[in-house]
Design a protein around this motif. Structure first.
Motif, PDB file in Angstrom:
ATOM      1  N   ASN A 134      60.319  54.895  35.052  1.00 43.38           N
ATOM      2  CA  ASN A 134      60.460  53.445  35.056  1.00 43.38           C
ATOM      3  C   ASN A 134      61.942  53.136  35.230  1.00 43.38           C
ATOM      4  OD1 ASN A 134      61.715  53.754  32.484  1.00 43.38           O
ATOM      5  ND2 ASN A 134      59.676  53.765  31.527  1.00 43.38           N
ATOM      6  N   GLU A 135      62.320  51.886  35.130  1.00 41.73           N
ATOM      7  CA  GLU A 135      63.724  51.542  35.357  1.00 41.73           C
ATOM      8  C   GLU A 135      64.649  52.236  34.356  1.00 41.73           C
ATOM      9  OE1 GLU A 135      63.608  47.339  37.770  1.00 41.73           O
ATOM     10  OE2 GLU A 135      64.996  47.613  36.099  1.00 41.73           O
ATOM     11  N   GLN A 194      58.319  51.078  44.280  1.00 38.00           N
ATOM     12  CA  GLN A 194      57.144  50.581  43.559  1.00 38.00           C
ATOM     13  C   GLN A 194      56.227  49.758  44.463  1.00 38.00           C
ATOM     14  OE1 GLN A 194      59.385  48.816  40.214  1.00 38.00           O
ATOM     15  NE2 GLN A 194      57.918  49.880  38.902  1.00 38.00           N
ATOM     16  N   GLU A 195      56.815  49.162  45.493  1.00 37.04           N
ATOM     17  CA  GLU A 195      56.022  48.326  46.410  1.00 37.04           C
ATOM     18  C   GLU A 195      55.412  49.160  47.539  1.00 37.04           C
ATOM     19  OE1 GLU A 195      55.691  44.983  45.854  1.00 37.04           O
ATOM     20  OE2 GLU A 195      56.826  45.439  44.014  1.00 37.04           O
ATOM     21  N   MET A 196      55.839  50.414  47.660  1.00 33.79           N
ATOM     22  CA  MET A 196      55.423  51.209  48.810  1.00 33.79           C
ATOM     23  C   MET A 196      54.180  52.042  48.503  1.00 33.79           C
ATOM     24  SD  MET A 196      59.231  52.433  49.987  1.00 33.79           S
ATOM     25  CE  MET A 196      58.980  52.984  51.658  1.00 33.79           C
ATOM     26  N   PHE A 256      52.935  60.449  39.389  1.00 29.95           N
ATOM     27  CA  PHE A 256      54.392  60.394  39.284  1.00 29.95           C
ATOM     28  C   PHE A 256      54.876  60.167  37.858  1.00 29.95           C
ATOM     29  CE2 PHE A 256      53.544  59.716  43.740  1.00 29.95           C
ATOM     30  CZ  PHE A 256      54.503  60.506  44.349  1.00 29.95           C
ATOM     31  N   GLN A 257      53.947  59.739  36.980  1.00 27.42           N
ATOM     32  CA  GLN A 257      54.335  59.531  35.580  1.00 27.42           C
ATOM     33  C   GLN A 257      54.287  60.835  34.783  1.00 27.42           C
ATOM     34  OE1 GLN A 257      55.770  56.877  34.625  1.00 27.42           O
ATOM     35  NE2 GLN A 257      55.327  55.679  36.472  1.00 27.42           N
ATOM     36  N   ALA A 309      66.087  56.613  44.203  1.00 31.25           N
ATOM     37  CA  ALA A 309      66.060  56.086  42.837  1.00 31.25           C
ATOM     38  C   ALA A 309      66.468  57.142  41.811  1.00 31.25           C
ATOM     39  CB  ALA A 309      64.664  55.545  42.522  1.00 31.25           C
ATOM     40  N   VAL A 310      66.014  58.354  41.993  1.00 31.97           N
ATOM     41  CA  VAL A 310      66.153  59.342  40.912  1.00 31.97           C
ATOM     42  C   VAL A 310      66.900  60.605  41.319  1.00 31.97           C
ATOM     43  CG1 VAL A 310      64.048  58.512  39.796  1.00 31.97           C
ATOM     44  CG2 VAL A 310      63.921  60.452  41.381  1.00 31.97           C
ATOM     45  N   PHE A 311      67.570  60.600  42.469  1.00 27.75           N
ATOM     46  CA  PHE A 311      68.175  61.867  42.920  1.00 27.75           C
ATOM     47  C   PHE A 311      69.071  62.443  41.818  1.00 27.75           C
ATOM     48  CE2 PHE A 311      72.601  60.927  43.982  1.00 27.75           C
ATOM     49  CZ  PHE A 311      72.616  59.553  44.230  1.00 27.75           C
ATOM     50  N   SER A 312      68.958  63.746  41.692  1.00 27.92           N
ATOM     51  CA  SER A 312      69.620  64.418  40.577  1.00 27.92           C
ATOM     52  C   SER A 312      71.012  64.876  41.005  1.00 27.92           C
ATOM     53  CB  SER A 312      68.774  65.604  40.134  1.00 27.92           C
ATOM     54  OG  SER A 312      68.188  66.235  41.259  1.00 27.92           O
TER      55      SER A 312
END
Lengths: 249, 478
Positions: B31-32, B60-62, B77-78, B184-187
């Motif tokens: 989540n955010e 989230q819209e895709m 994904f969760q 969004a989440v690249f490490s």
């Protein structure tokens, strides 16, 4: 060297060999002749263990061992070599790489160290010269884009490098012009050393002018119907195979 | 031969093991707050957090794409953890002696001892172990040449203006579902900058590994080659054995300025799953390069791993006279599925592209080539040549080709050649009659088939690639 007794063999349900006997001692050259469809190529394929060719009866002894119990590559490593009638192409695999892998496999089987790349390259270059192939053939893909004659000379080169004990030449003369035939024959003759044995399968007597056999056998109807010395080949040349028809039955 | 083929596909994954290194791992979920956590953990500037959040909101819209020729259960994904870093990273090792010995042992099991590489190969290794870059070598030598080669998380602080300008400039946040997720989440990942006119003094190499249970790996790589510069980048990866499917969604962006050359080589060997099709990595990768005038980008890939491969390294040939190349070997075995290819987008005049794709399928696997060649109206005199060959081993696998050609300029020339062949019984027999065993024969024939691509690889990679094919095919002939 090789003893074949009462061999029956089939290819896809068709029985091709029907009780074949042959005895080959070290150093001998045996020619196998016969009409089309008599089973000449089948014999070479059975001996070398080609998939799809099945021995249904009889016994084959090679260097004292039961040949039919041995896998295809084991037969090769033990010194059985088949020079193909139609050598296949392996695109992208260089002749040099292929030959080195073959020689290394055989050396490993014999408990020897693999040749160094440098030593192998020297040996391969010298050998290619013996069969009148330019050294750049070593770099090309296995049989890739080779002419018919080049493919056959490539087969003989492989035979020289692998130094087999029993060489089977399957219609190596087919499609060769007279010069190439001479090169192939010279190659084979240079390898006759009193120990190495040869089975020369051919349709025509012509080859036997160059590679003079100790014995000539006529294969017809899946059996050897007549054996003799080199004069038999000349007789066949003059009379054809028809006069032997009676003996087939 | 099919009986032989049946037996050749059963071999444990050679790089399959799990090393026990303590990790600082986020619990599963997305989540955010997850995005904020990752950004905070890396001490990122505000703009980058906003950039990530924008990507997250877009994601989230895709919808997850379904057009590829691959089939797999829906991804939750969760249930994925989005951050983990080896604990010893906290005190930033400066040399190998400071690195967790477990980590070194892991590399040694993989046959890539770093100290040997440092001494012998002259290759600078930016080793990505899970999500954080642990060791960077040879940096001083590179800096002498003005080359920047560092973890992207570090580059955010060292050269923020470059990151801000180029991050997402080739693969925008909303480019596709997985690129958005990555944004969004690249490490972590690698950042490379080659200054004007500099030829990078050594090949740059990164080894990736996924090591945490249940952790998605979201690499982000950005390479900028300034005018007239030259760089060769090597990416190779292996992963340890595990049962759960793991998601890997990387993004690689290349920018080749006027007259620059980027050569990007990949050997991909993620865990492919076992012989029954259980486990394996899901590899959804977006790789794209932008060529300015007279620039050249060359992608070479050897894909042997992963349960699912979804990957299309592409070139946007924006500048006049720019060149794009794609050389690919994709090998699938057992139950692997690969849908891979490239996109060559010709915008500039006299742009040229070459595509050589070799697909090898064994076992019950499926591989597809999917390629797009687009000649835009401005692509005066552009040319493309595509060659796409498939090799089948056995009779239960599949090969598919989906070429898309769009030509909007009448002067553009597009050539496409495709072949499908089988490893023939006659070839196998020739090899075996010369004393080679079936496995050696297959690997030799397959290596020959791939030769045109392998010759594009840097030397040390070419050897590795050959070995990899051999290992990957073990068990596919008896």
């Amino acid at each position: 060297m090789l003893s074949v007794k009462g061999l029956h063999a089939k290819v896809e349900e068709n029985e091709i060999l029907k009780g074949l006997d042959i005895e080959i001692r070290p150093g001998e050259v045996h020619a196998i002749m016969g009409p089309n469809g008599s089973g000449k190529s089948t014999l070479g394929n059975i001996l070398s263990g080609r998939p799809g060719y099945e021995a249904t009866a009889g016994k084959i002894t090679f260097k004292g061992r039961d040949l039919l119990e041995m896998g295809t590559e084991e037969r090769a490593r033990e010194g059985l070599f088949l020079a193909f009638q139609y050598p296949v192409e392996i695109p992208g695999v260089s002749n040099m790489e292929f030959l080195k892998a073959s020689v290394d496999a055989k050396r490993k089987h014999a408990g020897q160290e693999p040749l160094s790349s440098v030593d192998f390259m020297k040996l391969a270059r010298a050998t290619s010269k013996r069969v009148d192939l330019e050294a750049n053939f070593l770099k090309r893909g296995v049989n890739e884009g080779f002419s018919g004659g080049e493919k056959k000379r490539n087969e003989i080169m492989q035979m020289m490098l692998l130094e087999p004990e029993l060489c089977i030449l399957d219609e190596t003369d087919s499609g060769l012009d007279i010069d190439a035939l001479q090169v192939v024959a010279d190659g084979v003759n240079s390898m006759r050393d009193g120990h190495r044995s040869f089975i020369v399968v051919t349709h025509y007597q012509r080859l036997l002018d160059y590679i003079v056999p100790d014995y000539v056998h006529v294969l017809a109807g899946g059996r050897i119907v007549k054996s003799g010395d080199k004069s038999l080949a000349l007789e066949l040349e003059a009379k054809g195979y028809g006069w032997l028809e009676g003996e087939v039955a | 031969m099919s009986q032989q083929v049946e037996n050749l596909i059963k071999k444990d994954y050679a790089a399959g093991f799990h090393s026990a290194i303590e990790s600082d791992t986020l619990p599963p979920g997305l989540n955010e707050d997850t995005v904020r956590f990752i950004s905070a953990k890396k001490g990122e500037p505000e703009w980058l957090l906003e950039w990530r959040l924008k990507a997250f909101r877009a994601w989230q819209e895709m919808e997850e794409p379904t057009w590829a020729h691959v089939h797999y259960p829906e991804i939750d994904f969760q249930s994925i953890s989005y951050f983990s870093s080896p604990k010893s990273m906290a005190d930033k090792p400066k040399s190998l002696s400071e690195v967790d010995p477990e980590l070194i042992a892991t590399y040694e099991k993989l046959g890539i001892p770093l100290h040997e590489q440092e001494m012998l190969a002259g290759v600078a290794v930016d080793a990505v172990f899970d999500s954080v870059s642990v060791v960077t070598t040879f940096r001083a030598k590179l800096e002498e040449a003005g080359v920047i080669f560092c973890p992207i998380s570090e580059a955010v602080h060292r050269c923020p203006e470059l990151i801000q300008k180029y991050l997402g400039s080739v693969v925008p946040q909303k480019d596709n579902y997985y690129a958005a997720l990555n944004s969004a989440v690249f490490s972590d990942g690698s950042f490379v900058y080659i200054p004007k006119g500099v030829r990078c003094p050594m090949e740059l190499s990164t080894y990736f590994r996924i090591n945490e249970m249940n952790t998605g790996q979201f690499e982000r790589t950005l390479i900028i080659a300034d005018e007239g510069s030259h760089v060769s980048y090597l990416e190779g990866c292996t992963a340890p054995m595990r049962d759960e499917n793991q998601l890997h969604a990387a993004v690689v962006e290349l920018v080749a300025m006027d007259g620059a050359t980027i050569k990007y080589s990949t050997v991909q060997n993620w865990y492919p799953g076992d012989a029954e099709g259980k486990g394996g990595i899901y590899n959804f990768v977006t790789k794209r390069g932008l060529c300015h005038a007279n620039a050249k980008i060359s992608w070479t890939q050897v894909e042997t791993g992963s349960a699912i491969t979804w990957k299309y390294p592409s070139c946007i040939l924006k500048g006049d006279n720019s060149v794009g190349e794609f050389y690919s070997v994709a090998l699938t075995n057992n139950f692997q599925q690969a849908d891979t290819g490239t996109k060559m987008i010709h915008l500039g005049k006299n742009t040229r592209s070459t595509i050589i794709a070799k697909g090898i399928s064994a076992g019950r696997s499926n591989s597809a080539y999917r390629g797009l060649v687009r000649m835009n109206p401005g692509a005066e005199g552009a040319r493309n040549f595509t060659q796409c060959d498939s090799l089948l081993i056995g009779d239960r696998c599949g090969a598919h080709t989906f070429p898309y050609i769009e030509s909007k300029n009448p002067s553009a020339v597009v050539e496409h050649e495709a072949t499908t062949s089988k490893v023939s019984d006659d070839q196998m027999f020739l090899c075996q009659q010369r004393g080679l065993d079936a496995e050696k024969a297959i690997s030799m024939i397959v290596n020959g088939f791939c030769r045109e691509v392998f010759k594009e690889l840097p030397m040390e990679f070419a050897v590795e690639a050959g070995k990899l094919l051999e290992v990957s095919l073990e068990g596919s002939v008896g």
